[in-house]
Design a protein around this motif. Structure first.
Motif: not given
Length: 276
Positions: A154-156, A173-181, A184-190
């Motif tokens: 993971x990157x910070x 590793x999981x190129x989904x630009x979503x996360x909790x709450x 969002x908007x990062x290059x991979x899953x939060x």
């Protein structure tokens, strides 16, 4: 008290939902489960609560909510044309599941109705409140890449949002630009996000590939507000309920100790994730 919430929501929904209030917006391809750890009372930061949240990701949009809300929405949709008694017979087991806290009793749709927006629904003070705002993307990408979560490097990234500073760890590793709450908007899953005081922490703990309908629920008489106004509603709701318990007639009990416990419980919910 948390176990009462789905039952109350169910009785409330029966009177406000029609069959066409449910819109199937996507099919969930993969679900990401997060443990949401939070301090509900700023006067007692050692008292930690947990909620079980899930991020459903489809082909076009995503949805984030408490796990019990996903099950309740699915069941209510399936039995939407049944009588009240029949609905309760089929849904009562779901209502017995662990429920969300006041701070997690929302549904957040990402990319619906518009691709670049959130649509968030809260039920508070006997009212449906809806927030529509642009998807958050204001991150600072850091150099640190030495964290591994669930076997993924993971990157910070860091940001400031709604009065708090946050750190987020995401994986390419999981190129989904979503996360909790709203994170969002990062290059991979939060995979994990926390405020710097660790009063609100979302930690991924399970990934599940299961197809199921993703719903957007439209409520009657919903009121559109902005995030700042929602925080004001939370504060006013706490104050109103506290006054009713300590000096009014609505929530008075014969046992004075019960009044005190209820009052303390109400006033302790003072650390909503957003601060304005």
């Amino acid at each position: 008290m948390k176990k009462l919430l789905p039952l109350l929501l169910f009785f409330m929904m029966i009177g406000t939902l029609k069959a066409d209030d449910y819109t199937i917006i996507d099919t969930t391809k993969v679900s990401f489960y997060y443990d949401y750890t939070f301090v509900r009372d700023t006067n007692n930061i050692t008292d930690i609560d947990h909620d079980d949240m899930v991020l459903q990701v489809g082909s076009h949009c995503a949805r984030f909510s408490h796990t019990s809300q996903v099950e309740l929405d699915s069941a209510t949709y399936i039995y939407r044309d049944y009588t009240f008694e029949e609905q309760y017979k089929y849904i009562k087991d779901i209502l017995a599941l662990p429920s969300s806290s006041k701070y997690s009793s929302y549904t957040l749709c990402k990319g619906y109705p518009k691709k670049d927006e959130y649509s968030i629904h809260f039920y508070i003070n006997k009212k449906f409140l809806r927030i529509v705002e642009p998807i958050f993307t204001s991150w600072n990408l850091e150099e640190a890449k030495d964290t591994t979560i669930m076997g993924h490097p993971c990157s910070l990234a860091t940001c400031n949002y709604a009065g708090r500073d946050y750190r987020a760890w995401y994986t390419l590793d999981i190129p989904i630009s979503f996360g909790p709450y709203k994170f969002d908007g990062l290059p991979g899953l939060v995979m994990r996000v926390e405020d710097t005081k660790k009063q609100h922490v979302f930690q991924l703990y399970k990934i599940e590939k299961r197809k199921r309908k993703m719903f957007y629920v439209e409520y009657d008489n919903q009121i559109k507000v902005n995030p700042e106004a929602l925080c004001g509603v939370f504060r006013n709701n706490i104050q109103q309920r506290y006054r009713q318990t300590t000096g009014g007639k609505k929530l008075q009990f014969d046992d004075p100790s019960m009044n005190a416990r209820i009052a303390n419980y109400i006033i302790s919910h003072n650390n909503f994730i957003e601060r304005y």
